[in-house]
Enzyme design. Structure first.
Site, PDB file in Angstrom:
ATOM      1  N   ASP A 150       6.634  -5.003  -5.227  1.00 57.31           N
ATOM      2  CA  ASP A 150       6.657  -3.797  -4.395  1.00 57.31           C
ATOM      3  C   ASP A 150       5.699  -2.774  -5.001  1.00 57.31           C
ATOM      4  O   ASP A 150       5.691  -2.551  -6.232  1.00 57.31           O
ATOM      5  CB  ASP A 150       8.065  -3.219  -4.328  1.00 57.31           C
ATOM      6  CG  ASP A 150       8.145  -2.052  -3.362  1.00 57.31           C
ATOM      7  OD1 ASP A 150       8.312  -2.323  -2.150  1.00 57.31           O
ATOM      8  OD2 ASP A 150       8.020  -0.894  -3.802  1.00 57.31           O
ATOM      9  N   GLU A 201       5.311  -2.629   2.148  1.00 57.42           N
ATOM     10  CA  GLU A 201       4.576  -2.740   0.883  1.00 57.42           C
ATOM     11  C   GLU A 201       5.185  -3.786  -0.038  1.00 57.42           C
ATOM     12  O   GLU A 201       4.858  -3.844  -1.217  1.00 57.42           O
ATOM     13  CB  GLU A 201       4.529  -1.384   0.173  1.00 57.42           C
ATOM     14  CG  GLU A 201       5.859  -0.891  -0.358  1.00 57.42           C
ATOM     15  CD  GLU A 201       6.696  -0.138   0.672  1.00 57.42           C
ATOM     16  OE1 GLU A 201       7.603   0.586   0.271  1.00 57.42           O
ATOM     17  OE2 GLU A 201       6.411  -0.269   1.890  1.00 57.42           O
TER      18      GLU A 201
END
Length: 559
Positions: A431, A474
């Site tokens: 992430d 993301e």
């Protein structure tokens, strides 16, 4: 043909006349035989009545029992003879009437003889002799002889007529046969003359026919060769539908071209993404005509005009493509350039060269290569379309990594494979740290550029057998088959450092740096199913964020 028709009619006429003559002669002979039969039966009837008279008289004179028996037998024979005579002449009314009269006379005489026989049986031979009436007996014999003589004369008259008719029929039959033989002989002579004349003419035509047959044989060879070429093209079309890669399409096309034109050489070019450049993807043959490895659309007349362009070495003044060597093709060689296109879009170019003699099929070979180029262009276009659709269905367009759908399909397969082989498997959940703040600061376009850069760094940091995916937003996921916890930690740390030192260029400005947090879970210690492993890796990722971000943590390691 008229002579044969006349001969056929003549033979038919002679045959019919002969059959008719034989039939008439047979009928005449049958009637002659019938007359002899009637005369014979008439004589039998006369002998029977005379035998009866003689035996009766002998019995009256001698009384001997043998004459008595012969008399009784002769009486019966008289009746049988008259019945046979009546049956033979029943078709002649006059003779039938005479036979009836003769039968009546014989019956009357037999009645008189019977009367004397019965009297002799009752009173003796002397009484019978005394009762005999010579005048009556003589009259009865005269009546009988008169009728019998008249019948005999009539039959002899009929016999003379029938013999005369038989002679006439025989003469007529002989005449017909002789006439038929003479006419047939004359006709045969005529036919022989005509046949001789036709033979001379046929010999002249035979010489002409041999020349035509030779030309036809050559034509048949060409037709057979064309049929084989079209069959080969049909086979090519069928196999082309089953090709799954560009290499298979190219190899199949080269094999088919060399079957259609033995000894052929050439190249296959494909248009690159810039739409202004054609690069060679395959070459074949001994290069009878050399062609450049790459070319621009303006270098080939076929690409300029959008149709095939043929150059023959025997012609002095002709337009030659720029991608061919100067002075090419040499004498005895012909070169084809055929554009590859689909739906009006240029895809590439097919260049083929071969011996002019082998290509001497006229427009037929032009048509065959044109059809092949058309099918080749469509096949390449379909393959490119399939690859584009496949990429769109499996890849994330922003990062170039696999999408979540591909992850779900492949994760199960890889996990089952490692389980069967008792090998480890690790999962990374990645992430981007503070991505929302980066997005709010620099905008969504800059955020997309950042995600694209991160995707490239992840792709560069994994092996070919690893599965790198954009999980969502993301977040990224990497499946590492056959990699244990230690190897996964090292791989994750490598990716984290690559992202940390990378910079992002967007609209002329440098953005970053950015960091990543990574959580790891390893099969089988941290989970047995894809769902559990993803949950463990995700939980470890959030633990990494909670501990300060920009770090790599494993689910099995608490420190």
């Amino acid at each position: 043909m008229p002579a044969f028709a006349i001969a056929l009619l003549l033979l038919l006429g002679v045959g019919i006349a002969s059959v008719w003559g034989v039939s008439s002669l047979r009928s005449s002979n049958a009637w002659i035989g019938h007359t002899y039969e009637v005369i014979n039966r008439l004589e039998i009837a006369e002998r029977a009545i005379r035998s009866t008279e003689a035996n009766a008289r002998a019995y009256r004179l001698t009384g001997h029992p043998e004459f008595r028996s012969q008399y009784l037998i002769a009486t019966h024979q008289v009746e049988v003879a008259h019945e046979a005579l009546g049956a033979a002449i029943r078709e002649d009314p006059q003779q039938d009437a005479r036979a009836a009269q003769m039968h009546a006379s014989a019956h009357a005489h037999l009645a008189e003889l019977r009367r004397l026989f019965d009297l002799q049986e009752l009173r003796g031979a002397e009484a019978a002799r005394e009762a005999t009436d010579p005048a009556l007996t003589l009259q009865q014999w005269k009546d009988f002889d008169a009728v019998a003589s008249e019948m005999r004369r009539e039959e002899l008259r009929l016999l003379a007529l029938r013999k005369a008719r038989s002679d006439r029929d025989a003469s007529l039959l002989i005449f017909i046969v002789v006439l038929g033989m003479l006419l047939s002989g004359a006709l045969m002579v005529t036919l022989m003359v005509n046949v001789t004349r036709e033979n001379r003419r046929a010999r002249r035509l035979e010489l002409e026919a041999r020349g035509a047959a030779h030309e036809m044989a050559l034509s048949m060879v060409q037709v057979e060769q064309l049929w084989k070429q079209r069959h080969e093209l049909a086979r090519y079309s069928g196999l082309l539908q089953s090709c799954q890669t560009l290499e298979e399409i190219v190899q199949l096309s080269i094999t088919t071209i060399r079957r259609l034109l033995p000894g052929a050489s050439g190249r296959i070019y494909l248009n690159r993404a810039s739409q202004n450049f054609h690069d060679s993807v395959a070459s074949f043959g001994d290069r009878l005509v050399s062609s450049a490895d790459s070319l621009l659309p303006g270098d080939c007349w076929a690409l300029r005009r959008g149709q095939s362009h043929v150059v023959t070495g025997e012609e002095d003044l002709q337009v030659t493509c720029a991608h061919l060597d100067p002075g090419a093709p040499p004498p005895g060689v012909t070169a084809f350039c055929l554009p590859l296109a689909a739906q009006g879009t240029s895809i590439g170019l097919l260049h083929v060269s071969g011996a002019t003699e082998a290509m001497a099929q006229g427009s037929a070979l032009d048509e065959l290569f044109g059809q092949l180029a058309e099918q080749l262009g469509l096949a390449i276009a379909n393959l490119q379309l399939r690859e584009t659709l496949r990429t769109q269905s499996l890849r994330d367009p922003l990062t170039g990594l696999f999408n979540r759908r591909y992850l779900e399909e492949s994760f199960v397969r890889e996990l089952q494979r490692c389980d069967r082989r008792r090998l480890p498997l690790s999962v990374l959940m990645l992430d981007v740290d503070h991505f929302k703040r980066f997005n709010d600061t620099f905008g969504h376009a800059a955020g997309d550029a950042l995600l694209g850069q991160v995707g490239r760094q992840i792709q560069a940091g994994v092996r070919a057998e690893d599965i790198a995916c954009r999980y969502g937003g993301e977040e990224f996921t990497v499946v590492l088959p056959e990699l244990d916890a230690a190897g996964a930690l090292a791989r994750a740390e490598q990716i984290r450092r690559a992202v940390e030192v990378a910079t992002v260029q967007h609209l002329g400005q440098q953005l970053g740096p950015v960091t990543m947090s990574i959580g790891i879970a390893t099969f089988p210690l941290d989970g047995q199913t894809p769902e559990v492993l993803l949950q463990m890796a995700d939980a470890t990722l959030y633990r990494a964020k909670a501990e300060g971000r920009n770090r790599v943590l494993h689910a099995s390691y608490k420190d």
